[in-house]
Scaffold this active site. Structure first.
Site, PDB file in Angstrom:
ATOM      1  N   SER A 139      39.292  42.682  37.176  1.00  0.00           N
ATOM      2  CA  SER A 139      40.011  41.738  38.032  1.00  0.00           C
ATOM      3  C   SER A 139      40.342  40.528  37.190  1.00  0.00           C
ATOM      4  O   SER A 139      39.663  40.246  36.188  1.00  0.00           O
ATOM      5  CB  SER A 139      39.126  41.323  39.215  1.00  0.00           C
ATOM      6  OG  SER A 139      39.654  40.188  39.889  1.00  0.00           O
ATOM      7  N   TYR A 152      31.204  38.277  42.399  1.00  0.00           N
ATOM      8  CA  TYR A 152      32.330  39.160  42.107  1.00  0.00           C
ATOM      9  C   TYR A 152      32.895  38.881  40.710  1.00  0.00           C
ATOM     10  O   TYR A 152      33.117  39.801  39.921  1.00  0.00           O
ATOM     11  CB  TYR A 152      33.426  38.970  43.158  1.00  0.00           C
ATOM     12  CG  TYR A 152      34.599  39.902  42.985  1.00  0.00           C
ATOM     13  CD1 TYR A 152      34.491  41.254  43.284  1.00  0.00           C
ATOM     14  CD2 TYR A 152      35.827  39.425  42.509  1.00  0.00           C
ATOM     15  CE1 TYR A 152      35.575  42.114  43.123  1.00  0.00           C
ATOM     16  CE2 TYR A 152      36.905  40.280  42.351  1.00  0.00           C
ATOM     17  CZ  TYR A 152      36.777  41.623  42.660  1.00  0.00           C
ATOM     18  OH  TYR A 152      37.846  42.468  42.494  1.00  0.00           O
TER      19      TYR A 152
END
Length: 274
Positions: A139, A152
């Site tokens: 990501s 995350y």
């Protein structure tokens, strides 16, 4: 260029980016093994792919025994892989202070060790055959240093670093490595989100604002793999943001500080905010 009979395995292929990538590899003429934790989704995914020879397999990337069984099934059916796509993952959000150890264990088990398990099971065969490609979905959170998505961001940074080190380790073996680092785009990632309850509201708002779709992201990731690119930034604004961070780090950090203020306000305004 055709890629008939190429053997591709994609985790998290029951929906979202994994499913979109499955269609792109299948259209190349590849056989695709769709892997997901949900049997209903993965069965539907494999049946909808163009071409023949696809597999629908159920496995949890967080489970050692299930990943061992997945490897054994692939060896029995195909004798190995040409492309491994470590795509399965979950979302989380919120600051470090206030996060639980349960959240950290869960997201690292899936997002990081899930990638490790995939590589551990399938890389030996690729190295032995002298060819292959490992693509892992990270990501832009891995690179951004952004606030409000602590666990995350850390998990995806680990995927990026693993990919970078693996690329060097595999030099000369014939096995290539890519890592995809998209920002928010319209998908169902928030369905599995853990951590601060406000993350779903915040994430869905960011996805709604995104100019990118699962199809545009999948197109760019697939093209990047075919070109042999290492770092694939498949969302519209992230190449410039990545250059901004590298070339003007202090200016970039000031932008993060402003973002931190906005994130705190967004979380405090969310319906579930306490």
């Amino acid at each position: 260029m055709t890629h008939a009979f190429e053997r591709v395995l994609i985790t998290g292929a029951g929906s979202g980016l994994g499913l979109a990538l499955a269609h792109r590899f299948a259209r190349d003429g590849a056989r695709v093994a769709c892997v997901d934790v949900r049997a209903d989704r993965v069965d539907a995914a494999a049946k909808a792919l163009p071409g023949e020879g696809h597999l629908a397999l159920v496995a949890d990337v967080a489970d050692d025994a299930q990943m061992d069984a997945l490897r054994d099934r692939i060896l029995a059916e195909w004798g190995g892989l040409d492309i491994l796509v470590n795509n399965a993952g979950i979302a989380s959000g919120g600051p470090l202070v206030g996060s639980s150890m349960e959240e950290w264990h869960r997201i690292l088990e899936i997002n990081v060790l899930g990638v490790v398990r995939g590589c551990h099971r399938f890389l030996p065969g690729m190295v032995a055959q002298g060819r292959g490609h490992v693509l892992s979905t990270a990501s832009f959170a891995a690179l951004a240093g952004a606030p409000g998505i602590m666990s995350y961001g850390v998990s995806k940074a680990a995927v990026y670093t693993l990919s970078e080190q693996l690329r060097a380790e595999l030099h000369g073996t014939g096995v290539k490595v890519s890592v995809a680092c998209p920002a928010f785009f319209k998908t169902n990632l928030m369905e599995s989100a853990i951590g601060a309850p406000e993350v779903k509201t915040f994430g869905e708002k960011m996805m709604a604002r995104s100019p990118d779709t699962v199809d545009t992201v999948a197109d760019r990731v697939h093209a990047g793999v075919r070109k042999g690119e290492f770092l694939i930034l498949p969302t519209r604004d992230e190449p410039m943001r990545w250059r901004l961070k590298r070339w003007f780090p202090e200016f970039y950090f000031r932008q993060l500080c402003r973002m931190s203020d906005r994130v705190r306000k967004a979380y405090s305004a969310a319906p579930n905010a306490g």
